[in-house]
Design a protein around this motif. Structure first.
Motif, PDB file in Angstrom:
ATOM      1  N   GLU B  57      10.564 -11.245 -11.933  1.00 25.05           N
ATOM      2  CA  GLU B  57      11.796 -10.558 -12.294  1.00 25.05           C
ATOM      3  C   GLU B  57      11.924 -10.387 -13.804  1.00 25.05           C
ATOM      4  O   GLU B  57      12.324  -9.338 -14.287  1.00 25.05           O
ATOM      5  N   SER B  58      11.546 -11.448 -14.536  1.00 24.21           N
ATOM      6  CA  SER B  58      11.759 -11.375 -15.975  1.00 24.21           C
ATOM      7  C   SER B  58      10.615 -10.670 -16.697  1.00 24.21           C
ATOM      8  O   SER B  58      10.828 -10.032 -17.722  1.00 24.21           O
ATOM      9  N   SER B  59       9.402 -10.758 -16.163  1.00 23.24           N
ATOM     10  CA  SER B  59       8.270 -10.162 -16.879  1.00 23.24           C
ATOM     11  C   SER B  59       7.878  -8.794 -16.332  1.00 23.24           C
ATOM     12  O   SER B  59       7.305  -7.979 -17.041  1.00 23.24           O
ATOM     13  N   GLY B  60       8.145  -8.569 -15.042  1.00 23.98           N
ATOM     14  CA  GLY B  60       7.786  -7.280 -14.457  1.00 23.98           C
ATOM     15  C   GLY B  60       6.358  -7.232 -13.949  1.00 23.98           C
ATOM     16  O   GLY B  60       5.949  -6.258 -13.331  1.00 23.98           O
ATOM     17  N   SER B  61       5.597  -8.282 -14.212  1.00 33.11           N
ATOM     18  CA  SER B  61       4.211  -8.279 -13.738  1.00 33.11           C
ATOM     19  C   SER B  61       4.063  -9.185 -12.532  1.00 33.11           C
ATOM     20  O   SER B  61       4.306 -10.392 -12.607  1.00 33.11           O
ATOM     21  N   ILE B 120      17.344 -16.226  -3.756  1.00 33.71           N
ATOM     22  CA  ILE B 120      17.183 -15.441  -4.977  1.00 33.71           C
ATOM     23  C   ILE B 120      16.357 -14.190  -4.697  1.00 33.71           C
ATOM     24  O   ILE B 120      15.688 -14.079  -3.684  1.00 33.71           O
ATOM     25  N   MET B 121      16.410 -13.285  -5.650  1.00 28.59           N
ATOM     26  CA  MET B 121      15.723 -12.003  -5.515  1.00 28.59           C
ATOM     27  C   MET B 121      14.229 -12.161  -5.762  1.00 28.59           C
ATOM     28  O   MET B 121      13.801 -12.790  -6.721  1.00 28.59           O
ATOM     29  N   ALA B 122      13.428 -11.607  -4.849  1.00 27.48           N
ATOM     30  CA  ALA B 122      11.981 -11.594  -5.040  1.00 27.48           C
ATOM     31  C   ALA B 122      11.502 -10.174  -4.766  1.00 27.48           C
ATOM     32  O   ALA B 122      11.221  -9.825  -3.630  1.00 27.48           O
ATOM     33  N   PRO B 123      11.441  -9.331  -5.810  1.00 25.50           N
ATOM     34  CA  PRO B 123      11.148  -7.918  -5.585  1.00 25.50           C
ATOM     35  C   PRO B 123       9.695  -7.680  -5.154  1.00 25.50           C
ATOM     36  O   PRO B 123       8.808  -8.449  -5.505  1.00 25.50           O
ATOM     37  N   THR B 124       9.503  -6.610  -4.403  1.00 26.31           N
ATOM     38  CA  THR B 124       8.142  -6.194  -4.061  1.00 26.31           C
ATOM     39  C   THR B 124       7.572  -5.448  -5.258  1.00 26.31           C
ATOM     40  O   THR B 124       8.290  -4.663  -5.887  1.00 26.31           O
ATOM     41  N   PRO B 125       6.308  -5.700  -5.623  1.00 26.71           N
ATOM     42  CA  PRO B 125       5.727  -4.950  -6.735  1.00 26.71           C
ATOM     43  C   PRO B 125       5.863  -3.445  -6.493  1.00 26.71           C
ATOM     44  O   PRO B 125       5.607  -2.967  -5.375  1.00 26.71           O
ATOM     45  N   ALA B 126       6.247  -2.727  -7.528  1.00 25.87           N
ATOM     46  CA  ALA B 126       6.659  -1.327  -7.385  1.00 25.87           C
ATOM     47  C   ALA B 126       5.599  -0.474  -6.697  1.00 25.87           C
ATOM     48  O   ALA B 126       5.916   0.382  -5.877  1.00 25.87           O
ATOM     49  N   ALA B 127       4.343  -0.738  -6.987  1.00 19.55           N
ATOM     50  CA  ALA B 127       3.285   0.106  -6.438  1.00 19.55           C
ATOM     51  C   ALA B 127       3.111  -0.095  -4.936  1.00 19.55           C
ATOM     52  O   ALA B 127       2.470   0.712  -4.268  1.00 19.55           O
ATOM     53  N   LEU B 128       3.655  -1.204  -4.424  1.00 23.75           N
ATOM     54  CA  LEU B 128       3.366  -1.544  -3.032  1.00 23.75           C
ATOM     55  C   LEU B 128       4.597  -1.480  -2.140  1.00 23.75           C
ATOM     56  O   LEU B 128       4.612  -2.042  -1.056  1.00 23.75           O
ATOM     57  N   PRO B 131       4.940   2.426   2.662  1.00 28.22           N
ATOM     58  CA  PRO B 131       3.857   2.280   3.622  1.00 28.22           C
ATOM     59  C   PRO B 131       2.673   3.170   3.233  1.00 28.22           C
ATOM     60  O   PRO B 131       2.827   4.095   2.459  1.00 28.22           O
ATOM     61  N   VAL B 132       1.501   2.837   3.754  1.00 26.94           N
ATOM     62  CA  VAL B 132       0.374   3.764   3.635  1.00 26.94           C
ATOM     63  C   VAL B 132       0.033   4.261   5.036  1.00 26.94           C
ATOM     64  O   VAL B 132       0.289   3.569   6.026  1.00 26.94           O
ATOM     65  N   GLN B 133      -0.547   5.441   5.100  1.00 28.83           N
ATOM     66  CA  GLN B 133      -0.836   6.035   6.399  1.00 28.83           C
ATOM     67  C   GLN B 133      -2.222   5.568   6.859  1.00 28.83           C
ATOM     68  O   GLN B 133      -3.244   6.057   6.400  1.00 28.83           O
ATOM     69  N   LEU B 134      -2.240   4.592   7.770  1.00 35.20           N
ATOM     70  CA  LEU B 134      -3.533   4.080   8.241  1.00 35.20           C
ATOM     71  C   LEU B 134      -4.194   5.100   9.158  1.00 35.20           C
ATOM     72  O   LEU B 134      -5.362   5.412   9.039  1.00 35.20           O
ATOM     73  N   LEU B 135      -3.418   5.551  10.139  1.00 32.69           N
ATOM     74  CA  LEU B 135      -3.853   6.626  11.024  1.00 32.69           C
ATOM     75  C   LEU B 135      -2.756   7.679  10.957  1.00 32.69           C
ATOM     76  O   LEU B 135      -1.692   7.424  10.393  1.00 32.69           O
ATOM     77  N   ALA B 136      -3.008   8.804  11.562  1.00 35.33           N
ATOM     78  CA  ALA B 136      -2.008   9.865  11.515  1.00 35.33           C
ATOM     79  C   ALA B 136      -0.660   9.379  12.042  1.00 35.33           C
ATOM     80  O   ALA B 136       0.387   9.674  11.501  1.00 35.33           O
ATOM     81  N   GLU B 137      -0.702   8.571  13.072  1.00 34.44           N
ATOM     82  CA  GLU B 137       0.529   8.139  13.737  1.00 34.44           C
ATOM     83  C   GLU B 137       0.987   6.766  13.263  1.00 34.44           C
ATOM     84  O   GLU B 137       1.935   6.223  13.786  1.00 34.44           O
ATOM     85  N   LEU B 138       0.231   6.177  12.341  1.00 32.90           N
ATOM     86  CA  LEU B 138       0.488   4.767  12.048  1.00 32.90           C
ATOM     87  C   LEU B 138       0.648   4.489  10.561  1.00 32.90           C
ATOM     88  O   LEU B 138      -0.324   4.255   9.854  1.00 32.90           O
ATOM     89  N   PRO B 139       1.893   4.528  10.087  1.00 31.98           N
ATOM     90  CA  PRO B 139       2.125   4.054   8.730  1.00 31.98           C
ATOM     91  C   PRO B 139       2.153   2.539   8.747  1.00 31.98           C
ATOM     92  O   PRO B 139       2.623   1.933   9.708  1.00 31.98           O
ATOM     93  N   TYR B 140       1.618   1.914   7.696  1.00 37.86           N
ATOM     94  CA  TYR B 140       1.620   0.446   7.663  1.00 37.86           C
ATOM     95  C   TYR B 140       2.026  -0.004   6.269  1.00 37.86           C
ATOM     96  O   TYR B 140       1.582   0.585   5.279  1.00 37.86           O
ATOM     97  N   PRO B 141       2.890  -1.037   6.170  1.00 36.30           N
ATOM     98  CA  PRO B 141       3.377  -1.446   4.851  1.00 36.30           C
ATOM     99  C   PRO B 141       2.213  -1.796   3.922  1.00 36.30           C
ATOM    100  O   PRO B 141       1.364  -2.619   4.279  1.00 36.30           O
ATOM    101  N   ALA B 142       2.201  -1.167   2.746  1.00 36.82           N
ATOM    102  CA  ALA B 142       1.109  -1.397   1.805  1.00 36.82           C
ATOM    103  C   ALA B 142       1.019  -2.869   1.430  1.00 36.82           C
ATOM    104  O   ALA B 142      -0.069  -3.441   1.329  1.00 36.82           O
ATOM    105  N   TYR B 143       2.179  -3.474   1.243  1.00 32.92           N
ATOM    106  CA  TYR B 143       2.175  -4.871   0.794  1.00 32.92           C
ATOM    107  C   TYR B 143       1.538  -5.783   1.826  1.00 32.92           C
ATOM    108  O   TYR B 143       0.845  -6.736   1.493  1.00 32.92           O
TER     109      TYR B 143
END
Lengths: 328, 306, 387
Positions: B57-61, B120-128, B131-143
């Motif tokens: 949270e404080s460093s962003g990394s 407390i807050m634990a954010p997901t890293p912004a890039a993740l 979801p990403v598209q694993l198959l045409a019908e199947l999005p899956y959370p990147a994280y």
């Protein structure tokens, strides 16, 4: 203290501490029995209920101490049987039974059945595996109770008409206290007696060396199962009494932390010591009660005490007194 | 219920299993090699999660936060080992359970005093976050994919470490016969300290990675400790391979129970009974699995100390 | 001229004053600040503390003593604590627990002793219906939040929904409350394990069902886990609807951005434009580092204010319990939620509002008032109550 210990003992003096020690249970019993009569004079009415609760938990702890201390069975699911007992009372109330004796009796029978079934499976495992499998069964019972809509599930079940004690009803406002005291004394006496019986010695033999006992022809598995079933039945009685004490039953009785707390209480008091259960319960519950009055951070002192007991009184607080007795 | 749905649920089971493995690996390592039951492992997991969340949270990394959390947790673990656990190596399991249970109680109050009782807050890293598209019908959370990857990498790393390195050899030597190993010149005490630090690092890693998809709060360690214990017991205490197999098994059984059991029961039972029974059975599936395994194999699937 | 009669009178007066001074109003507060409800419990404690400070430690102008003890969210321990409050401390009022199961555990003993139980949070259906009691006072009945959410879903035109809750009676009650009003179709009704950590399986089910929106009741950490994983799973397009306590400030500050746009219903919100509420919110934010209060804090504050008004209304004569209960049933204080009255079952008749999670002027995530969903609403259980 040491100067007393080094004094040459006159003949016959060795018998005195023993007789004092054997008198101790009677003295404790007399004090506890008189407590409800004396307490109101000092404005301590509340503590009648508190002590009653202590006594009930002591029944559960004593039953655990029996299999843990004498049988070496480290069970982390004992609260499950307490819960089975309590829920048996709920089922009886729901079915229209009004007699406490019938409900409690049934609680003993049902929890014995559960303990026999669970024990039959669990006792094939050893050590940590045994600990975990008893935990697994208790967790199953817990989740079952949480989702049992008929008996209130997670909301719990209130008993609005207290169970009747039959002919004892109305004798005295605190009659339930004395009933609990009598049952606790019986359990204490019975477990002390069994511990020094042939069965108890066999059980301790198994604890110390199972292979040898088996080689000597003892039915090891059966002896352990009988002990486990008996302990479960007594824990069920404690659960039934707890249901009557609170007039309320909820699955939180069976949460795994309750099983862990029972284990911790016995270990603090002293495993395999007949005073272990009662002492551990008294120390733990009194501490929790008092600390909460003063601070919201009341967990850590208990944690610290736990660590200190493990380091400095590894066999439990009961042994501290024992050593004293021996040196006299 | 089509094939993709079933595949997705299997992937979910795998993901949950690998999360459990991260925690169970450290637990089983310490138990198997040092014969020490460390319940405070759950507290180390909590410490990792809190530190990572705060630093992130404080460093962003996020990566930096995970590394800081691991290092800090190793230091905390070293302190706990020095104060408490070191004195427990020679004691029985019950004494270890009691003392480390005491550590849990202290740790929970300590965290409450430092960070307050609220999650407390634990954010997901912004890039993740998406979801990403694993198959045409199947999005899956990147994280979650990252979690899958890390879990597999840790499993592989541990396998190589224990079986194919000099340190692993020393560890195995110390575990199988401590006095003999010492006689042969192995500094077993040092090996043990290494193993304990490794266990702490794994706990911190698990906590730091779980933060973004779960509640970072007091008691989070105890909540996941039970499933982790179930995993190491099914696998056979002390066996990393066993923990891996058992974690996947528990993850799959638990997920399958939740995903497939209720609809199946609804097909064969009256609706109200199915509604009551389905979730109840799914909730205890993990414990039924453990009881069944231990009934057939009382020392777990891969007994380490045969 | 001094007469013996005066002396007697003076003595009587003095002793009366002394007696009064020596006998403060005693309030038993069961704190929930460790265990599963610690976060909500801490919010409630802050609300109690602020009210006590505002009133200068007095109730209705009388000296008061506030007993606060933690019971770790455990119904058994709550029961024990209440026994102590009743028998040893002889309390005049009780409040505190967060969860319904603890409220249900302590209710009967309090009612038997005729000690008013001013709930600061739980409004179990039992106490609104068959087991209603003149000594229980709710702030809101649990299901009313869900009913308001159901009405909102209807107005929004959601035709297909998935609803989800933990598998225990309260979870089923909440979903039933929603179903009572919601008139669209239900694609699925999912019950999860209590204390569940991983929701991937359920989220996959929701994705497969393709509903217009999802209504969830998952208190505490379960809700935090669920929302994080739901948004991570790419279901942002399917709106989430929740009862207020699943989207209150304690959850918002733990989840963060994924909460944006989440609709929820409650009977109070921190931006309700009322003088009493504005005063409360600004005092709260001043005392607690600029934090927005939650419903838990607001209702804890109100519970103490209700006691204050009741003590004043009965002129400090707390021995007449029936009169105290009567005074409590006709709230004469300025509640932070605005005007409300008690129905026949001592559960409130009041407005319910729609809130949505947005960013405030400072960029902080918080709930924003959208509008009124239900006016002067009474719960569904009042008919079962024989009061």
């Amino acid at each position: 203290m040491s100067s007393v210990a080094t004094l040459p003992l006159p003949a016959g003096a060795g018998a005195r501490p023993r007789s004092a020690a054997s008198l101790l249970p009677w003295v404790v019993l007399a004090v506890l029995a008189a407590f409800p009569l004396i307490a109101p004079a000092f404005g301590l009415e509340y503590y009648i209920g508190f002590v009653r609760r202590l006594l009930i938990v002591m029944i559960a702890a004593t039953s655990l101490n029996f299999i843990l201390g004498y049988g070496g069975m480290v069970a982390l699911g004992h609260a499950g049987f307490v819960g089975v007992g309590a829920y048996t009372v709920v089922a009886m109330v729901e079915a229209g039974v009004g007699s406490a004796w019938a409900a409690w009796g049934m609680a003993i029978v049902i929890s014995a059945v559960f303990a026999a079934a669970i024990g039959a499976v669990s006792l094939r495992a050893r050590g940590v595996y045994f600990l975990m499998i008893t935990l697994a069964f208790a967790q199953m019972l817990y989740y079952l109770a949480v989702s049992l809509r008929t008996y209130g599930g997670d909301d719990g079940y209130g008993i609005y008409t207290p169970l009747s004690l039959g002919g004892l009803d109305g004798l005295h406002a605190d009659i339930f206290y004395w009933v609990v005291l009598a049952l606790a004394a019986l359990v204490f006496a019975f477990s002390s007696r069994v511990a020094v019986s042939r069965f108890g010695h066999a059980l301790m033999g198994i604890r110390d060396n199972e292979t040898r006992m088996a080689a000597m022809g003892y039915p090891v598995y059966r002896i352990k199962l009988v002990a486990f079933t008996g302990a479960g039945a007594v824990a069920g009685l404690a659960g039934a009494l707890l249901a009557s004490h609170n007039n309320f039953v909820s699955p939180s009785l069976m949460h795994w932390t309750e099983s862990a707390t029972l284990l911790v209480m016995v270990a603090i008091g002293g495993m395999g010591k007949r005073w272990g259960g009662p002492l551990g319960v008294a120390i733990w519950l009194t501490l929790a009660e008092v600390l909460k009055l003063y601070t919201e951070y009341w967990h850590w002192p208990i944690g610290l005490m736990l660590i200190l007991v493990v380091f400095f009184a590894p066999k439990g607080v009961a042994t501290l007194f024992e050593r004293k007795e021996k040196t006299q | 219920m089509d094939a993709i749905f079933i595949f997705e649920q299997l992937l979910n089971g795998l993901g949950y299993g690998l999360m459990l493995f991260l925690l169970a690996a450290g637990l089983t390592l310490v138990f198997g090699i040092m014969d020490t039951m460390n319940l405070a492992h759950g507290s180390l997991y909590m410490a990792g999660a809190y530190i990572a969340a705060k630093v992130h949270e404080s460093s962003g990394s996020f990566l930096g936060a995970v590394l800081v959390a691991i290092v800090a947790t190793i230091l905390i673990a070293a302190l706990i080992e020095w104060l408490v656990v070191r004195r427990l190596y020679s004691r029985d399991h019950l004494a270890q359970v009691l003392a480390t249970f005491g550590v849990i109680l202290i740790a929970d109050d300590l965290v409450k005093a430092i960070w307050g009782p609220s999650p407390i807050m634990a954010p997901t890293p912004a890039a993740l976050t998406g979801p990403v598209q694993l198959l045409a019908e199947l999005p899956y959370p990147a994280y979650r994919l990252v979690l899958l990857g890390v879990g597999l990498a840790v499993a592989l790393g541990l396998y190589l470490l224990v079986n194919h390195t000099r340190m692993g050899m020393l560890v195995r030597a110390g575990a199988s016969n401590r006095s003999m190993a010492e006689f042969m010149g192995v500094r077993v005490g040092r090996v043990f300290s290494f193993v304990f630090a490794l266990g702490a690092a794994l706990a911190a890693l698990a906590g730091a990675l779980m933060g973004p998809i779960g509640a970072v709060q007091i008691g989070m360690g105890e909540a996941i400790l039970i499933p982790a214990l179930v995993v190491i017991v099914i696998g056979g205490i002390g066996s990393v391979r066993g923990a891996f197999v058992a974690a996947l098994l528990v993850g799959l059984v638990d997920t399958a129970g939740r995903a497939f059991l209720p609809p199946m029961l609804r097909a064969v039972l009256p609706p109200s009974l199915a509604a009551d029974l389905g979730p109840a059975l799914a909730g205890i599936a993990m414990y039924v699995l453990m009881a069944a395994v231990l009934t057939l194999k009382p020392a777990g699937l891969f007994p380490a100390r045969a | 001229m001094f007469k013996p009669k005066h002396a007697v009178l003076a003595a009587v007066l003095c002793s009366a004053l002394v007696a009064q001074a020596a006998d403060p109003v005693k309030v038993g507060i069961a704190l929930d600040i460790s265990g599963p409800f610690a976060a909500a419990g801490a919010e409630a404690r802050d609300g109690f503390d602020l009210a006590i400070e505002t009133l200068g430690g007095k109730l209705g102008g009388q000296p008061a003593e506030f007993l606060k003890t933690d019971f770790a969210g455990n119904p058994e321990q709550a029961n024990q604590l209440v026994t102590r409050y009743l028998q040893r401390d002889k309390i005049d009022f009780f409040t505190g627990p967060i969860a319904s199961n603890s409220a249900l555990a302590v209710g009967p003993a309090l009612f038997a002793a005729k000690v008013p139980f001013i709930s600061s949070n739980p409004g179990p259906s039992q106490f609104a219906g068959k087991q209603c009691n003149p000594f229980f006072f709710g702030q809101y009945q649990n299901d009313t939040y869900d009913e308001a959410a159901g009405k909102f879903a209807n107005e929004k035109g959601y035709k297909n929904m998935v609803i989800i809750a933990p598998n225990y009676p309260a979870g089923k009650d909440h979903l039933n409350g929603f179903k009572r009003i919601y008139s669209g179709a239900l694609k699925d009704e999912i019950y999860t394990k209590v204390g569940q950590i991983d929701y991937a399986a359920e989220i996959a089910q929701i994705r497969a069902a393709k509903p217009d929106a999802v209504f969830f009741f998952l208190p505490g950490g379960m809700g935090i886990n669920f929302i994080k994983q739901y948004i991570g799973g790419g279901l942002k397009e399917i709106p989430l609807v929740a009862p207020g306590f699943s989207a209150d400030q304690d959850v918002i500050q733990a989840v963060g951005e994924p909460m944006l746009g989440l609709y929820n219903t409650a009977h109070w919100t921190h931006d309700l434009p009322l003088p009493a509420n504005a005063a409360f919110v600004s005092a709260f934010r001043k005392k607690y580092d600029g934090r927005y209060p939650t419903v838990y804090a607001a209702m804890a504050y109100d519970a103490i204010m209700a006691m204050d008004a009741a003590v004043r209304d009965v002129g400090g004569k707390l021995d007449d319990r029936a009169a105290v209960a009567k005074a409590l049933a006709k709230p004469s204080f300025k509640s932070v939620r605005g005007e409300f009255s008690y129905g026949a079952n001592n559960n409130p008749v009041q407005n319910y509002y729609l809130r949505v999670v947005e960013k405030d002027a400072e960029g902080k995530l918080t709930n924003k008032l959208v509008g009124t969903v239900m006016e002067k609403h009474q719960d569904a259980y009042v008919g079962e109550c024989a009061l």
